[in-house]
Design an enzyme around this catalytic site. Structure first.
Site, PDB file in Angstrom:
ATOM      1  N   THR A 910       0.801  -1.221   0.000  1.00 39.47           N
ATOM      2  CA  THR A 910       0.000   0.000   0.000  1.00 39.47           C
ATOM      3  C   THR A 910       0.833   1.269   0.000  1.00 39.47           C
ATOM      4  O   THR A 910       0.361   2.320  -0.423  1.00 39.47           O
ATOM      5  CB  THR A 910      -0.942   0.014   1.220  1.00 39.47           C
ATOM      6  OG1 THR A 910      -0.156  -0.113   2.410  1.00 39.47           O
ATOM      7  CG2 THR A 910      -1.929  -1.127   1.154  1.00 39.47           C
ATOM      8  N   CYS A 911       2.078   1.204   0.501  1.00 43.16           N
ATOM      9  CA  CYS A 911       2.906   2.412   0.543  1.00 43.16           C
ATOM     10  C   CYS A 911       3.238   2.922  -0.854  1.00 43.16           C
ATOM     11  O   CYS A 911       3.510   4.103  -1.039  1.00 43.16           O
ATOM     12  CB  CYS A 911       4.197   2.151   1.320  1.00 43.16           C
ATOM     13  SG  CYS A 911       3.918   1.900   3.084  1.00 43.16           S
ATOM     14  N   ILE A 912       3.239   1.995  -1.834  1.00 46.13           N
ATOM     15  CA  ILE A 912       3.561   2.412  -3.207  1.00 46.13           C
ATOM     16  C   ILE A 912       2.408   2.106  -4.152  1.00 46.13           C
ATOM     17  O   ILE A 912       2.579   2.080  -5.370  1.00 46.13           O
ATOM     18  CB  ILE A 912       4.856   1.740  -3.705  1.00 46.13           C
ATOM     19  CG1 ILE A 912       4.786   0.213  -3.544  1.00 46.13           C
ATOM     20  CG2 ILE A 912       6.068   2.283  -2.970  1.00 46.13           C
ATOM     21  CD1 ILE A 912       5.997  -0.519  -4.121  1.00 46.13           C
TER      22      ILE A 912
END
Length: 944
Positions: A910-912
């Site tokens: 989810t961070c990218i």
């Protein structure tokens, strides 16, 4: 037998001394036996081992090929050093870098070793591969005592290294005062340049060494640039070395004007200039006033150049605003407190007109200046002799005259502005003295703009030539379009100067009156070129009265541009605001419990510092490893959903079933007002960091956030039938209906009916045809505002901790919903258009085609689940998928290929915003596995 006894004796001695008692015959092995003893200065052991050995004391070993004498000199093992010298060690042997034992002893300050090496004829003039001698090493480290001993053996104290630097260069650079004095006393060349032309003074200034610079200047050092023209003053300013700059100016007063002129150099960092001028201004009041005068002179010159149509707008605008920012900074931090004038802050009342352009605090400061004592340039005397005003007043006077002139001509002929073309002429660049004389002449001879116009219409350009006017602008050109940006930039500078005299949060009455006076012209400017609002009219955000005058124009601008303006001012001064997951330190991580996310989040947020939360957010769920942007997004998403949890009784659902507003009976929860404040903080924090929340409010609540009055139509969100009744009252004549309504209503308060007056004495005031509109508005305010006023106040208290009221009013209630919650619908075509592919996938691959076909077949709720599964958020930001945020800013939705194995589920980072999609063999398997992942794996994070 004798040999056996000898071996036994060696064995005994070895065991007693816990070491070998004879060296190996091999030099390489022997040297590593001796080296630790030399380092520990165990000279007796070394002597014993060397006594019966053929070891070569000059044997070089290791990567840098040093001898044991190097080791002894480096470690200060003086006894071993003497022993090695006596046994024939070469004191001038150079290692692979060219260093001798003397170099190493000098570098490490080994005085006794140096003395012994010199006794054995160590050569002090030997240079290493970089050209450094022992004297350089002593100078670098400031070993003055050793330097005194060494210079007696040096034939040339100015020996240069490979870059042409002498010992004096490096001593000055490192700020070693006594070393510099020793070298100068020993005959060092004080002005000797290195290969790039840099002198010792240059080196001292390059590192802000005020003490060594002072010594050099007192000894007669020349102020010389290097071969590239860079001067010692340039270096002081580039590094922000105010103290060193002060020393230079004390010895070379002419450099003061050079320093002031440097404020125009956009290549110099503004914060470094501020740092230097801040230090200088704090030395004395005379110095402070002198700096203000110099900056005012340069600002005035640049301002008049900006008003000249022949100049470069972009360059002159940036230069003027830069100088004025520096001026305001210096004004605020001077040694005295010049902010003691009569200028009172704006408090909502109109300023008396007789205060317009009254000379205020800045001018009061300038009146303290004794020009003769300060030795300022000749043109400054003109200001003092001919006017009570400070230099900037001439620029403000010119600004006022241009605006009055344009207003007059627009009034006479709003369609044709060519009549004033002769006034707005191309000017040749003027120096400060020309501008001073020109404006005194213009003020004294012309008197007012009518005189200027009269002389221009008559064809008399003599007065125009007096101020440098060369030729008229070509007919038909739009004068306002040509001058609006220039005049607006000067207005911005004027506002900055007015503001620096006021307490924070207060607007200068002088500027308020200025805007009121030129209201029509300024509105004309922004109507022609709305971008002026965002470029130069920042003052609108800081004064409600002024904002109200331009609000209709501001709200007519594109939503995207207003968003950019909003965040430009909201995030001003906050570094790295895109990295919202970045913690300042471990203690700043918000540790929350997933099973009690609302209460645990409330506790940690209330304990957190507001300014730190603005700088960055880091969230970790208790018992989970994951952190990062995706976790932050999930936290906002879940937390916003929890706000409307009926268990907390904070918000009630509206009639449409999709929006919420504060619950008038939320007091059933004893801590409800603190929770409302927390809800406000979370929404403010989300908006601050451009995070979306999973909640939609009624239009009336968005209006409360924006400070917009509600109306009877807003009642429909909570009671559609009642809203229709209010509409009916307004649409029909109620004179003869016998409704017998009064200005009071009955309200159910926890099961008991209470009569609530809409205004004082309302129970005895009948509603009539004449006052029915007032009744409808008051009853609307009761239902939509008064009934939930404490809840609204609590929410706004938290919201305004992160979002100033002056900024949020740039939007209407519909736009605020977009900012907070994003688009309610997911556009699959936009999603496809803004998706990237990696790790082997291409847009046209079969698996990708299947994936998008499956997405088209998903329900809206399943698409939301997919979006949340990959990005951590269930909402699309305003502008669509192109504006989805990642860990370090904008980050497109990305699909990465993963090798397929049976029953493998898709995963995400989810961070990218990355979906890791296996290469499924069929569309059916892809859809099945994707739905399993969405319905069973949407929550919970582990480290990728």
């Amino acid at each position: 037998m004798e040999r056996a006894m000898e071996q036994l004796n060696r064995l005994t001695r070895s065991l007693r001394r816990a070491r070998t008692v004879e060296l190996p015959e091999d030099n390489e092995t022997a040297v590593y036996t001796l080296m630790p003893m030399v380092m520990a200065d165990q000279h007796r052991s070394v002597l014993e081992l060397l006594s019966n050995s053929k070891f070569d004391v000059n044997y070089a070993f290791g990567r840098v090929k040093r001898s044991l004498l190097h080791i002894a000199a480096n470690c200060g093992s003086v006894e071993c050093l003497v022993l090695l010298l006596k046994r024939g060690a070469d004191p001038n042997y150079q290692d692979i870098s060219g260093c001798t034992p003397l170099h190493l002893a000098a570098r490490n300050g080994q005085k006794k070793c140096m003395s012994k090496l010199l006794e054995y004829n160590a050569d002090v003039n030997i240079c290493n591969n970089e050209g450094l001698t022992a004297i350089h090493w002593l100078a670098v480290n400031g070993r003055t005592e050793l330097l005194h001993d060494l210079v007696q053996h040096v034939t040339n104290v100015d020996v240069e290294d490979a870059m042409g630097q002498t010992a004096l260069h490096v001593a000055c650079q490192n700020g070693h005062k006594t070393t510099v004095l020793c070298l100068l006393d020993s005959g060092a060349d004080i002005n000797r340049p290195n290969v790039s032309g840099a002198t010792p003074l240059y080196f001292a200034c390059s590192h802000g060494q005020r003490d060594t610079a002072q010594i050099l200047l007192l000894r007669g050092a020349k102020y010389l640039p290097d071969k590239n023209g860079v001067t010692p003053l340039d270096l002081c300013v580039q590094g922000g070395y105010g103290e060193t700059c002060d020393i230079l100016i004390q010895h070379h007063p002419r450099l003061f004007q050079t320093l002031i002129q440097m404020t125009q150099n956009e290549e110099l960092r503004e914060n470094m200039l501020r740092q230097v001028l801040e230090h200088l201004s704090q030395q004395s009041e005379v110095q402070y006033l002198k700096i203000l005068t110099g900056l005012a002179e340069v600002a005035t010159t640049n301002g008049h150049k900006l008003l000249s149509i022949s100049s470069s707008y972009e360059a002159q605008m940036k230069s003027l605003l830069r100088i004025v920012r520096i001026f305001c900074h210096v004004f605020r931090i001077g040694p005295s407190s010049p902010n003691n004038g009569n200028d009172m802050g704006y408090n909502g009342n109109k300023t008396p007109r007789n205060q317009v352009f009254k000379v205020r605090n800045v001018s009061d400061v300038f009146r303290k200046i004794n020009i003769k004592e300060m030795n300022l340039p000749k043109h400054t005397l003109i200001y003092q002799a001919t006017s009570e005003q400070d230099p900037l007043e001439l620029l403000w006077h010119s600004l006022d005259e241009w605006l009055v002139l344009i207003a007059t001509e627009l009034t006479k002929n709003k369609r044709d502005s060519s009549n004033i073309a002769c006034i707005l002429l191309k000017q040749s660049p003027l120096d400060q003295q020309d501008i001073s004389l020109a404006h005194q002449s213009a003020i004294g001879e012309s008197g007012n703009h009518d005189h200027l116009l009269a002389s221009t219409r008559a064809g008399d350009l003599e007065s125009c030539s007096a101020i440098g006017i060369q030729e008229p602008v070509a007919d038909g050109q739009d004068v306002i379009s040509m001058t609006a940006n220039r005049l607006s930039a000067v207005i911005q500078a004027f506002y900055m100067c007015c503001s620096c005299q006021m307490p924070q949060g207060m607007t200068s009455p002088r500027f308020i009156e200025f805007v009121c006076k030129h209201d029509e012209v300024l509105k004309c400017f922004v109507t022609r070129n709305p971008k002026i609002i965002f470029d130069h009219f920042h003052f609108l955000l800081e004064c409600p009265e002024l904002m109200s005058r331009f609000m209709h124009i501001i709200k007519a601008q594109p939503f995207k541009e207003r968003c950019e303006w909003f965040y430009e001012h909201l995030l001003a001064g906050q570094p790295d605001t895109d990295m919202v997951h970045r913690p300042v330190n471990e203690n700043d991580i918000l540790l929350v419990h997933r099973d009690s996310i609302f209460r645990s989040s409330c506790e940690v947020v209330f304990k957190s510092n507001c300014e730190k939360l603005k700088q960055g957010i880091a969230v970790r769920f208790h018992g989970e490893e994951g952190m990062g942007q995706g976790v932050v997004r999930e936290w906002f998403d879940i937390l916003s959903s929890e706000m409307i949890n009926p268990d907390y009784a904070l918000f009630t659902q509206s009639a449409d079933g999709t929006t919420f507003q504060p619950n008038s009976n939320s007091s059933v929860n004893p801590d409800h007002l603190n929770y409302f404040r927390f809800a406000g903080e979370i929404l403010g924090l989300a908006l601050y960091h451009r995070q979306l929340v999973n909640i939609y409010f009624t239009r009336s609540f968005y209006k409360h956030i924006l400070g917009i009055p509600v109306n009877y139509q807003d009642v429909a969100s909570i009671d559609p039938e009642y809203a229709k009744n209010l509409q009916w009252i307004l649409d029909n004549d109620i004179s003869d209906l016998g409704l017998e309504l009064t200005f009071s209503v009955e309200t159910d308060v926890f099961g008991a009916m209470e009569e609530v007056p809409l205004k004082p004495g309302g129970a005895s005031i009948l509603v009539t045809q004449e006052n029915k509109a007032e009744y409808v508005q008051l009853v609307t305010e009761l239902r939509m505002t008064r009934a939930i006023q404490p809840q609204i106040n609590g929410f706004l208290q938290g919201f305004h901790m992160f979002i100033p009221p002056s900024l949020i009013q740039l939007f209407d209630e519909y736009e605020l919903e977009l900012l907070l919650s994003g688009m309610p619908e997911i556009d699959v075509n936009d999603w496809m258009k803004n998706t990237e592919y990696t790790s082997g996938y291409e847009r046209d691959d079969q698996v990708i085609q299947w994936f998008w076909e499956v997405v088209q077949e998903l329900t809206q709720e399943e698409r939301v689940l997919l979006l949340q599964f990959v990005t951590g958020s269930s909402r699309v930001p305003h502008g669509g998928f192109a504006y989805i945020m990642g860990g370090s800013g904008l980050q497109n939705f990305t699909i990465a290929a993963v090798a397929y194995t049976a029953n493998l589920l898709p995963t995400s980072s989810t961070c990218i915003n990355m979906l890791k999609l296996p290469e499924y063999p069929s569309k059916e398997i892809l859809k099945d596995r994707l739905l399993v992942a969405l319905h069973c794996g949407s929550y919970g994070y582990t480290m990728a």
